[in-house]
Design a protein around this motif. Structure first.
Motif, PDB file in Angstrom:
ATOM      1  N   SER A 131     -16.541 -15.233  17.388  1.00 50.06           N
ATOM      2  CA  SER A 131     -16.332 -14.860  18.762  1.00 50.06           C
ATOM      3  C   SER A 131     -16.967 -13.690  19.110  1.00 50.06           C
ATOM      4  N   PRO A 132     -17.421 -13.558  20.472  1.00 56.89           N
ATOM      5  CA  PRO A 132     -17.758 -12.395  20.928  1.00 56.89           C
ATOM      6  C   PRO A 132     -16.843 -11.173  20.855  1.00 56.89           C
ATOM      7  N   PHE A 133     -15.721 -11.324  20.985  1.00 52.08           N
ATOM      8  CA  PHE A 133     -14.555 -10.456  21.042  1.00 52.08           C
ATOM      9  C   PHE A 133     -13.559 -10.810  20.125  1.00 52.08           C
ATOM     10  N   VAL A 134     -13.094  -9.940  19.260  1.00 50.98           N
ATOM     11  CA  VAL A 134     -12.153 -10.192  17.963  1.00 50.98           C
ATOM     12  C   VAL A 134     -11.145  -8.926  18.232  1.00 50.98           C
ATOM     13  N   VAL A 135      -9.783  -9.478  18.359  1.00 45.98           N
ATOM     14  CA  VAL A 135      -8.723  -8.634  18.144  1.00 45.98           C
ATOM     15  C   VAL A 135      -8.122  -9.091  16.920  1.00 45.98           C
ATOM     16  N   THR A 136      -7.872  -7.793  15.915  1.00 49.34           N
ATOM     17  CA  THR A 136      -7.260  -8.074  14.564  1.00 49.34           C
ATOM     18  C   THR A 136      -6.606  -6.800  14.307  1.00 49.34           C
ATOM     19  N   THR A 137      -6.086  -6.798  12.959  1.00 52.59           N
ATOM     20  CA  THR A 137      -5.578  -5.876  12.523  1.00 52.59           C
ATOM     21  C   THR A 137      -6.275  -5.155  11.379  1.00 52.59           C
ATOM     22  N   THR A 138      -6.146  -3.688  11.130  1.00 50.43           N
ATOM     23  CA  THR A 138      -6.846  -3.211  10.133  1.00 50.43           C
ATOM     24  C   THR A 138      -6.661  -3.647   8.919  1.00 50.43           C
ATOM     25  N   VAL A 139      -5.342  -4.471   8.558  1.00 49.47           N
ATOM     26  CA  VAL A 139      -5.198  -4.991   7.360  1.00 49.47           C
ATOM     27  C   VAL A 139      -6.115  -6.192   7.285  1.00 49.47           C
ATOM     28  N   GLN A 140      -6.225  -7.036   8.143  1.00 50.22           N
ATOM     29  CA  GLN A 140      -7.252  -8.223   8.091  1.00 50.22           C
ATOM     30  C   GLN A 140      -8.726  -7.547   7.983  1.00 50.22           C
ATOM     31  N   LEU A 141      -9.128  -6.657   8.819  1.00 50.72           N
ATOM     32  CA  LEU A 141     -10.312  -5.979   8.610  1.00 50.72           C
ATOM     33  C   LEU A 141     -10.703  -5.570   7.291  1.00 50.72           C
ATOM     34  N   VAL A 176      -6.097   5.077   0.416  1.00 46.03           N
ATOM     35  CA  VAL A 176      -7.141   4.553   0.436  1.00 46.03           C
ATOM     36  C   VAL A 176      -8.234   4.678   1.426  1.00 46.03           C
ATOM     37  N   LEU A 177      -8.085   5.825   2.144  1.00 47.90           N
ATOM     38  CA  LEU A 177      -8.704   6.400   3.128  1.00 47.90           C
ATOM     39  C   LEU A 177     -10.264   6.681   2.723  1.00 47.90           C
ATOM     40  N   VAL A 178     -10.430   7.361   1.565  1.00 47.26           N
ATOM     41  CA  VAL A 178     -11.845   7.685   1.052  1.00 47.26           C
ATOM     42  C   VAL A 178     -12.520   6.536   1.130  1.00 47.26           C
ATOM     43  N   PRO A 179     -12.500   5.364   0.313  1.00 48.01           N
ATOM     44  CA  PRO A 179     -13.058   4.026   0.344  1.00 48.01           C
ATOM     45  C   PRO A 179     -13.350   3.669   1.626  1.00 48.01           C
ATOM     46  N   ILE A 180     -12.380   3.471   2.488  1.00 47.38           N
ATOM     47  CA  ILE A 180     -12.471   2.705   3.742  1.00 47.38           C
ATOM     48  C   ILE A 180     -13.550   3.755   4.606  1.00 47.38           C
ATOM     49  N   ALA A 450      -4.473  -6.954 -22.164  1.00 49.52           N
ATOM     50  CA  ALA A 450      -4.825  -6.404 -20.950  1.00 49.52           C
ATOM     51  C   ALA A 450      -4.371  -6.974 -19.665  1.00 49.52           C
ATOM     52  N   GLN A 451      -3.774  -5.990 -18.956  1.00 50.73           N
ATOM     53  CA  GLN A 451      -3.368  -6.748 -17.547  1.00 50.73           C
ATOM     54  C   GLN A 451      -3.977  -5.825 -16.283  1.00 50.73           C
ATOM     55  N   ARG A 452      -4.142  -6.444 -15.312  1.00 47.19           N
ATOM     56  CA  ARG A 452      -4.478  -5.691 -14.189  1.00 47.19           C
ATOM     57  C   ARG A 452      -3.598  -4.975 -13.523  1.00 47.19           C
ATOM     58  N   ASP A 453      -4.008  -3.583 -13.201  1.00 54.43           N
ATOM     59  CA  ASP A 453      -3.111  -2.611 -13.053  1.00 54.43           C
ATOM     60  C   ASP A 453      -3.291  -2.483 -11.268  1.00 54.43           C
ATOM     61  N   ARG A 454      -2.285  -3.085 -10.467  1.00 51.93           N
ATOM     62  CA  ARG A 454      -2.228  -3.409  -9.167  1.00 51.93           C
ATOM     63  C   ARG A 454      -2.105  -1.965  -8.237  1.00 51.93           C
ATOM     64  N   SER A 455      -1.568  -0.909  -8.977  1.00 51.14           N
ATOM     65  CA  SER A 455      -1.474   0.222  -8.258  1.00 51.14           C
ATOM     66  C   SER A 455      -2.767   1.048  -7.991  1.00 51.14           C
ATOM     67  N   LEU A 456      -3.667   0.327  -8.734  1.00 44.38           N
ATOM     68  CA  LEU A 456      -5.205   1.191  -8.500  1.00 44.38           C
ATOM     69  C   LEU A 456      -6.167   0.355  -8.000  1.00 44.38           C
ATOM     70  N   ALA A 457      -5.471  -0.706  -7.230  1.00 40.67           N
ATOM     71  CA  ALA A 457      -6.346  -1.913  -6.631  1.00 40.67           C
ATOM     72  C   ALA A 457      -6.316  -1.335  -5.028  1.00 40.67           C
ATOM     73  N   PHE A 458      -7.455  -1.709  -4.356  1.00 38.02           N
ATOM     74  CA  PHE A 458      -7.462  -1.519  -2.868  1.00 38.02           C
ATOM     75  C   PHE A 458      -6.573  -2.594  -2.195  1.00 38.02           C
ATOM     76  N   MET A 460      -4.259  -2.471   1.662  1.00 43.02           N
ATOM     77  CA  MET A 460      -3.708  -1.809   2.664  1.00 43.02           C
ATOM     78  C   MET A 460      -2.311  -1.608   2.685  1.00 43.02           C
ATOM     79  N   LEU A 461      -1.702  -2.832   2.125  1.00 39.99           N
ATOM     80  CA  LEU A 461      -0.198  -2.832   2.158  1.00 39.99           C
ATOM     81  C   LEU A 461       0.319  -2.858   0.718  1.00 39.99           C
ATOM     82  N   ASP A 462       1.170  -2.259   0.199  1.00 40.39           N
ATOM     83  CA  ASP A 462       1.515  -1.922  -0.925  1.00 40.39           C
ATOM     84  C   ASP A 462       2.754  -2.975  -1.414  1.00 40.39           C
ATOM     85  N   ASP A 463       3.628  -3.165  -0.039  1.00 37.94           N
ATOM     86  CA  ASP A 463       4.947  -3.576  -0.356  1.00 37.94           C
ATOM     87  C   ASP A 463       4.548  -5.201  -0.980  1.00 37.94           C
TER      88      ASP A 463
END
Length: 497
Positions: A131-141, A176-180, A450-458, A460-463
């Motif tokens: 689409s030529p104009f997209v409105v979304t959330t920063t979470v989606q982006l 996660v501001l630095v990676p963003i 070994a398990q994945r540590d989700r607390s160190l994943a990217f 936007m929402l941790d809930d």
């Protein structure tokens, strides 16, 4: 994009011609708009729009994006905002200006057409932002930009040669501001993407190493003078001695029309119950515990009463601060990070049409609920820079030089530059280990697998939440949701089965 720019300008002129009265604030909005589109012919890169609330950032940012896209041959404009309430509000404005067929609104609360050609077109456009104009959330982006699933990655190529407008940019999560910021810089440096950051409380990202040598262009001339000119409120600080929340609610209720903003749902409930026991017919509340349709219904009633000059008391959590267009003569705000204080002040005397100045009371009640740890860091930094000073005098949150110093303190105290999570994400990106980026690095616990540590994943929402869907707004739906929240996880799973 040239055609959309022309349509936008035509509709904007028609909208301005249809406004009643106008006034000095409309003159300022026009000046800000013309300055923004004047900068749109500048070279692609990173731009900032520091502008006070109520100055028309929604239209000015879109105007900049469309003009810049037309001049430089960009393929689309993507507007990302942090809160769905603002996304819905802005998307409707852009549909009115550009036509519904040219605007894709994409976030979790959108209800697409159920079937037929319209439904197929929406699903195809949403799948890859065609689409030529997209409105979304920063979470989606950003979940798409950092994601590795096909459903997320199908839209990533649309960010190249685009104009990306980040509204309310102060709400980007510090963890996660630095990676963003690094990803945005990569888009700008390598993929022809122009980035515009807009906010009334523009963060000082140049204090972070990832952007310390980045060239940024302001699209607002002399923002300090603009903020002084647009000041429509006076701050009062109710900090020492500390009041109780009940005393604050009583004081606020003396106003005919008043907004009281608190930091937690529990505090909003307490104030609402106190007010409703005295005058239920003029009392409303807003929080994220309400479904979107319920929030829209409350805002519609509140706006109508404000416009008609009728009594209204509204208690809300922070959700009302993110671009929600209401105009109260008096606002009471619980102590919060400086950007939240200034955003709350933007709901007082918003149009500048009330006699005198609006009133903003910042209070620190002794019995308020405790907000999350990250929020408390922001409150501590605010105390260090704003409010009554030991040597005399008062510094308010709309003082831009002090706001810049506040952000520097905030980044230092929250360890934004060197936080473990951000550094892990950056190292895994450098190694192209995208599974570790999205799901977290592998860790062994007590010698097990070994398990994945989700607390160190990217993320936007941790809930980690379970969504409950109400197919239509009904007061009974609110009662059912409250019952679901009151049961434990096993009971909830049993009920859902």
């Amino acid at each position: 994009m040239t055609g959309l720019r022309a349509r936008f300008e035509q509709q904007r002129r028609r909208m301005l011609d249809g406004r009643e009265g106008g006034g000095w604030i409309d003159g300022v909005r026009e000046q800000v708009y013309q300055t923004a589109i004047g900068h749109a012919s500048g070279k692609p890169g990173v731009y900032r729009m520091p502008a006070p609330t109520g100055v028309g950032k929604t239209l000015s940012a879109a105007g900049f994006g469309l003009h810049h896209a037309a001049v430089h041959g960009k393929r689309r404009v993507i507007v990302a905002v942090p809160f769905i309430t603002v996304t819905e509000q802005n998307a409707q404005v852009y549909r009115d200006m550009l036509g519904a067929e040219n605007v894709l609104e994409h976030h979790s609360a959108v209800t697409p057409p159920a079937s037929g050609p319209d439904g197929r077109r929406w699903r195809a456009a949403a799948e890859n932002w065609d689409s030529p104009f997209v409105v979304t959330t920063t979470v989606q982006l950003f979940d798409s930009l950092f994601g590795r699933k096909p459903s997320q990655m199908r839209k990533v190529h649309r960010l190249a040669n685009a104009v990306v407008i980040l509204d309310e940019v102060q709400a980007l999560p510090l963890r996660v501001l630095v990676p963003i910021l690094d990803a945005l810089r990569g888009l700008s440096d390598r993929f022809g993407t122009t980035v515009l950051l807009t906010s009334a409380t523009q963060p000082s990202f140049e204090h972070l190493r990832v952007w310390e040598d980045l060239e940024m262009t302001e699209v607002v001339d002399d923002p300090i003078t603009l903020f002084r000119r647009m000041r429509r409120v006076e701050y009062e600080w109710w900090l020492d001695p500390q009041p109780t929340l009940g005393e604050v609610a009583t004081a606020a209720a003396e106003h005919e029309q008043v907004l009281l903003v608190v930091n937690t749902i529990a505090d909003a409930r307490a104030v609402y119950r106190q007010w409703a026991a005295q005058a239920p017919e003029i009392t409303w509340h807003l929080s994220t515990r309400m479904c979107a349709a319920h929030r829209r219904a409350v805002l519609a009633e509140v706006r109508a009463r404000l416009k008609e000059g009728r009594a209204v008391r509204l208690v809300s959590t922070q959700l009302i601060e993110a671009g929600v267009d209401v105009d109260f003569p008096a606002v009471y705000r619980a102590m919060a990070p400086a950007e939240s204080l200034q955003q709350a002040a933007g709901r007082a005397n918003r149009e500048g049409s009330r006699p005198g100045m609006g009133k903003v009371v910042v209070f620190d009640a002794c019995d308020m609920s405790t907000p999350p740890a990250g929020y408390r860091i922001g409150i501590g930094a605010t105390r260090s820079h704003f409010g009554p000073r030991r040597g005399g005098g008062v510094v308010d949150p709309d003082d831009l030089p002090t706001l810049s110093a506040y952000y520097r303190t905030l980044y230092q105290r929250s360890n934004t530059d060197n936080g473990e999570r951000a550094m892990k994400i950056q190292r895994n990106r450098e190694k192209f280990d995208f599974e570790a980026v999205t799901d977290g690095p592998e860790r062994s616990y007590d010698g097990g697998l070994a398990q994945r540590d989700r607390s160190l994943a990217f993320r936007m929402l941790d809930d980690d939440t379970v969504p409950a869907v109400a197919t239509g707004y009904d007061p009974r739906a609110e009662e059912i949701l409250e019952q679901l929240r009151a049961v434990n996880d096993d009971e909830l799973l049993g009920a859902l089965r």
